[in-house]
Design a protein around this motif. Structure first.
Motif, PDB file in Angstrom:
ATOM      1  N   ILE A 392     -42.796 -10.534 -86.198  1.00 17.87           N
ATOM      2  CA  ILE A 392     -43.974 -11.287 -86.930  1.00 17.87           C
ATOM      3  C   ILE A 392     -43.870 -12.717 -86.223  1.00 17.87           C
ATOM      4  O   ILE A 392     -44.960 -13.270 -85.778  1.00 17.87           O
ATOM      5  CB  ILE A 392     -43.623 -11.577 -88.491  1.00 17.87           C
ATOM      6  CG1 ILE A 392     -43.855 -10.022 -89.119  1.00 17.87           C
ATOM      7  CG2 ILE A 392     -44.600 -12.459 -88.964  1.00 17.87           C
ATOM      8  CD1 ILE A 392     -43.243 -10.188 -90.380  1.00 17.87           C
ATOM      9  N   LEU A 395     -45.316 -12.472 -82.959  1.00 19.63           N
ATOM     10  CA  LEU A 395     -46.806 -12.443 -82.737  1.00 19.63           C
ATOM     11  C   LEU A 395     -47.386 -13.565 -83.087  1.00 19.63           C
ATOM     12  O   LEU A 395     -48.486 -14.000 -82.259  1.00 19.63           O
ATOM     13  CB  LEU A 395     -47.010 -11.198 -83.905  1.00 19.63           C
ATOM     14  CG  LEU A 395     -48.779 -11.099 -84.115  1.00 19.63           C
ATOM     15  CD1 LEU A 395     -49.366 -10.655 -82.660  1.00 19.63           C
ATOM     16  CD2 LEU A 395     -49.121 -10.364 -85.531  1.00 19.63           C
ATOM     17  N   ALA A 396     -46.850 -14.630 -83.987  1.00 14.82           N
ATOM     18  CA  ALA A 396     -47.377 -15.932 -84.225  1.00 14.82           C
ATOM     19  C   ALA A 396     -47.039 -16.660 -82.879  1.00 14.82           C
ATOM     20  O   ALA A 396     -48.252 -17.415 -82.633  1.00 14.82           O
ATOM     21  CB  ALA A 396     -46.306 -16.578 -85.529  1.00 14.82           C
ATOM     22  N   ILE A 399     -49.949 -15.767 -80.415  1.00 15.05           N
ATOM     23  CA  ILE A 399     -51.233 -16.273 -80.799  1.00 15.05           C
ATOM     24  C   ILE A 399     -51.293 -17.675 -80.502  1.00 15.05           C
ATOM     25  O   ILE A 399     -52.447 -18.232 -79.833  1.00 15.05           O
ATOM     26  CB  ILE A 399     -51.508 -15.815 -82.120  1.00 15.05           C
ATOM     27  CG1 ILE A 399     -51.477 -14.437 -82.377  1.00 15.05           C
ATOM     28  CG2 ILE A 399     -53.207 -16.407 -82.539  1.00 15.05           C
ATOM     29  CD1 ILE A 399     -51.671 -13.968 -83.849  1.00 15.05           C
ATOM     30  N   ILE A 441     -51.303 -20.896 -87.521  1.00 15.90           N
ATOM     31  CA  ILE A 441     -51.221 -19.667 -86.983  1.00 15.90           C
ATOM     32  C   ILE A 441     -49.560 -19.305 -87.597  1.00 15.90           C
ATOM     33  O   ILE A 441     -49.405 -17.842 -87.992  1.00 15.90           O
ATOM     34  CB  ILE A 441     -51.175 -19.605 -85.388  1.00 15.90           C
ATOM     35  CG1 ILE A 441     -52.577 -19.957 -85.094  1.00 15.90           C
ATOM     36  CG2 ILE A 441     -50.581 -18.255 -85.008  1.00 15.90           C
ATOM     37  CD1 ILE A 441     -52.840 -20.137 -83.542  1.00 15.90           C
ATOM     38  N   TYR A 442     -48.724 -20.147 -87.414  1.00 17.48           N
ATOM     39  CA  TYR A 442     -47.435 -19.795 -87.836  1.00 17.48           C
ATOM     40  C   TYR A 442     -47.134 -19.343 -89.165  1.00 17.48           C
ATOM     41  O   TYR A 442     -46.809 -18.074 -89.688  1.00 17.48           O
ATOM     42  CB  TYR A 442     -46.414 -20.942 -87.423  1.00 17.48           C
ATOM     43  CG  TYR A 442     -44.890 -20.886 -87.909  1.00 17.48           C
ATOM     44  CD1 TYR A 442     -44.008 -19.953 -86.812  1.00 17.48           C
ATOM     45  CD2 TYR A 442     -44.298 -21.005 -89.052  1.00 17.48           C
ATOM     46  CE1 TYR A 442     -42.715 -19.660 -87.162  1.00 17.48           C
ATOM     47  CE2 TYR A 442     -42.815 -20.808 -89.004  1.00 17.48           C
ATOM     48  CZ  TYR A 442     -42.386 -20.264 -88.163  1.00 17.48           C
ATOM     49  OH  TYR A 442     -40.619 -19.995 -88.302  1.00 17.48           O
ATOM     50  N   THR A 445     -49.715 -16.388 -90.343  1.00 15.73           N
ATOM     51  CA  THR A 445     -49.272 -14.955 -89.542  1.00 15.73           C
ATOM     52  C   THR A 445     -48.198 -14.436 -90.717  1.00 15.73           C
ATOM     53  O   THR A 445     -48.030 -13.433 -91.416  1.00 15.73           O
ATOM     54  CB  THR A 445     -48.687 -15.058 -88.479  1.00 15.73           C
ATOM     55  OG1 THR A 445     -49.479 -15.619 -87.599  1.00 15.73           O
ATOM     56  CG2 THR A 445     -48.232 -13.422 -88.099  1.00 15.73           C
ATOM     57  N   ILE A 448     -49.647 -13.443 -94.204  1.00 13.57           N
ATOM     58  CA  ILE A 448     -50.275 -12.122 -94.032  1.00 13.57           C
ATOM     59  C   ILE A 448     -49.217 -10.934 -94.217  1.00 13.57           C
ATOM     60  O   ILE A 448     -49.386 -10.243 -95.089  1.00 13.57           O
ATOM     61  CB  ILE A 448     -51.011 -12.111 -92.746  1.00 13.57           C
ATOM     62  CG1 ILE A 448     -52.072 -12.961 -93.064  1.00 13.57           C
ATOM     63  CG2 ILE A 448     -51.635 -10.598 -92.520  1.00 13.57           C
ATOM     64  CD1 ILE A 448     -52.904 -13.125 -91.505  1.00 13.57           C
TER      65      ILE A 448
END
Lengths: 454, 454
Positions: A392, A395-396, A399, A441-442, A445, A448
């Motif tokens: 996760i 991914l952050a 992005i 974003i951090y 993400t 979510i």
């Protein structure tokens, strides 16, 4: 033996001691023996009493030669004129190269300027007034009006004769420009051409055509690029009607290049490195506007983090890695900024569309973000003994880095669209906005995936 | 009418079409009419078939002139030599200015280099071999061996005669150097001096002395500074015995200045902006080393934050402002870095001791930190309705900014001590270390006051 400076500290002291003891003759002999650059260096170290003596010891010609080589800022040099008797000041101005004199006079008070101009020969006053009107950073503002021009119907012999007569006044005699009766630029010769052709050859037969020239309103950076590309020693300047009105010499261009590169560097750093104050108070004053401005902008990041308080309270460990994401994104954004600002400044890339540049930076960001993300996932996954969590965060990071790359590319484009210099975007502006986006974003993400798994 | 380029796109197309249709005569006429810079620009756009035709159409002299003006990187140009018949390549090398040829041959494979040198006249081969040994970025590596030298016992008339003979080969004829029988540099004349003195005057009577020169091992940046300061068009190069062995021209110096300023900018940005790959993969590859390296270094910051988990759990709100402190410190550190790297590069400041520079930056940081701290205290105090909390955070910011300022100043000093270029410290390195220190200072300060009040 080879030497890298011409004056020893002892020589310098000796010269100043002559000035102190008012030995005009000895001073003149020792001082005028130096290169004008070194004369100017010594002059810049003197106090007012010493300078007042120099004004009496040196002729306007000698003073003007030295002032042509002075490195102090023009707003400083203009004060020296005020120390002189007005007629002497006017004579010094008259003896200087017009472009150098105009640089300094641009900082004179209207009253002083008028006084000097009234004391100058009418023709020189008109010329200086004319040049004072050219916009800063254009060809007109850096051009010199001292050059050698002849007509095409002369022979090499008569051209050499003209050269000999004008050689002492012209700033460069390497190029001889050929003009017609309307002063339109027709061709150019180098001294080399004169020396290697027959004395009876007609100038119009041996001159080089077409001549490259720049318009008086051309941006100085464009002029620098042309001189650089073509390895010219000088470049003629024409008015919109095609009349030749001046030349730009390579040494003026070196100053332009230095100035522009210091500006680019200062822009990226967010601090002017061209005029460094030695006093910490002044230094701090120069840095405070950006520092406080960015601090205020940083409030937005604090607001974003405060939104996620409930999330953070669920597991404070997630805070541990936020600085790494912000750091990596800020770094990526700054790199992208430097590359994009350089590309925008480099006119060769004009064909490349803005959209393509942004797409390229996005793709570069994606690749850098991908590998950084994998490394980050491995680090955090192992540390927290939780591979899902690592993925996760990876991914952050992916992005955040990609978006920061696009940001670093967009900001100089926006600056340019707003009519500002693309190289004036400070890296700190990119990293401050990048901090904001990274926080969003951090935590976004994590939120979510948290909702998915809990 | 004035013009800023000499070739129109139509002219270019026409020239290439002559090449396509193999009309050697028409091609030569149109192509050779262009300035060598533009010839080189067109050449760089051709494919191999087209280039092979050019090698047949142009003489080695014409090819050498054009190669003197080529802007491609030397490791690219060296491949063109491999496309040519070896004897033709050797002839082109012979016709080029030695410094330009050597720049390119430095990238030739040993086998190819030996082949070219064997095909060259012995004297030229020895000269090129000699110049290939000069260290990169020294005067020797950028000097040219084509200059005009005479002895002092000649008259102006005979000197002018020599000039006429040598004018076609020399790279610059603006300066004429006076040497003695041992080739020691004695004096210098400008063409201006020759033209304004009597034909029967003796050179030794009218030459300028002493002559400024640089040692062949001098750093190219020092040479650039001298040419800049004194506004020279060229500067003679001597070997350690004082023999004149070459000159450095102002156009080579412009390249040095461009190169150095691109390096400084790239250093600060942490990405090379001098050779920009258009391919995102290559671009990403260039940025990855720093990106991944700094990410790994960033683990330390994560470790520090993880130490304070217990503290953070007491009130997660304190996390809200960490990004602002890190941002402000990173910004201050980068500004300090840019200023310090510039000061270190600027030799004029050598008198100023390192200790004084660090003290100045610390003081500047204290002042910037003080005002930023007050602003920060007001913002956070009002936001959290807690003046004490605001003051604690303001104090943390003050300390963090001051320490980052010192850090930004120390890193280039350390780089220099390690024998590296002080301007090679990337801003991102400063901000990554600054993040670490800021986290320590931020949570450390809060911890101390938390313990005091609870």
């Amino acid at each position: 033996m080879p030497e890298t400076t011409l004056t020893t500290p002892e020589q310098k002291e000796e010269i100043i001691s002559y000035l102190e003891s008012q030995q005009a003759g000895k001073f003149r002999k020792a001082y005028l023996d130096l290169h004008v650059y070194e004369q100017a260096q010594i002059f810049s170290e003197l106090d007012e009493t010493q300078r007042n003596r120099i004004y009496r010891y040196l002729s306007p010609v000698e003073m003007g030669d030295m002032f042509n080589a002075i490195e102090e800022e023009p707003d400083q040099v203009v004060n020296y004129f005020k120390e002189m008797i007005p007629q002497y000041a006017a004579d010094v101005i008259y003896e200087m190269y017009t472009d150098n004199a105009v640089d300094i006079l641009a900082y004179a008070k209207a009253k002083d300027l008028n006084q000097y101009l009234e004391l100058l020969p009418a023709e020189a006053a008109v010329e200086i007034r004319g040049m004072l009107h050219y916009q800063d950073k254009t060809a007109g503002a850096i051009m010199s009006t001292e050059y050698v021009a002849i007509t095409g119907n002369q022979t090499v012999r008569s051209a050499l004769h003209v050269m000999k007569k004008e050689a002492l006044d012209a700033e460069t005699i390497y190029y001889i420009y050929v003009i017609d009766d309307e002063e339109n630029l027709q061709g150019v010769l180098t001294l080399r051409d004169l020396l290697t052709n027959d004395d009876d050859a007609l100038i119009s037969d041996i001159m080089n055509r077409p001549v490259m020239s720049v318009d008086v309103q051309e941006d100085q950076e464009e002029v620098a690029q042309t001189i650089r590309d073509y390895n010219f020693i000088a470049l003629p300047v024409t008015n919109p009607e095609g009349k030749m009105i001046g030349i730009i010499n390579v040494d003026d261009i070196i100053d332009v290049i230095d100035e522009e590169s210091a500006q680019d560097y200062s822009g990226l750093a967010g601090v002017d490195v061209d005029n460094l104050p030695s006093n910490p108070w002044q230094a701090a004053l120069k840095r405070l506007p950006w520092s406080l401005g960015l601090l205020i902008l940083g409030i937005t990041t604090a607001v974003v983090i405060s939104w996620y308080q409930t999330l953070i309270q669920k597991d404070t460990l997630m805070v541990t890695f936020i600085a790494m994401v912000m750091g990596a994104s800020g770094n990526a954004g700054t790199q992208s900024l430097a590359v994009s600002a350089t590309r925008i400044a480099d006119k060769d890339d004009e064909e490349e569309s803005t959209a393509k540049m942004v797409a390229n930076e996005a793709l570069t960001g994606l690749i850098v973000g991908f590998f950084s993300g994998i490394l980050f996932a491995v680090i955090t996954g192992i540390w927290q003994q939780d591979l899902d969590f690592g993925l996760i965060l990876g991914l952050a990071l992916l992005i955040a880095v990609t978006i920061s790359n696009v940001l670093g590319c967009l900001l100089p484009i926006i600056f340019k669209k707003l009519g500002k210099d693309a190289s004036n975007v400070p890296g700190a502006l990119v990293s401050t906005i990048s901090d904001l986006l990274s926080a969003l974003i951090y935590f976004g993400t994590i939120q979510i995936f948290w909702n998915l798994y809990h």
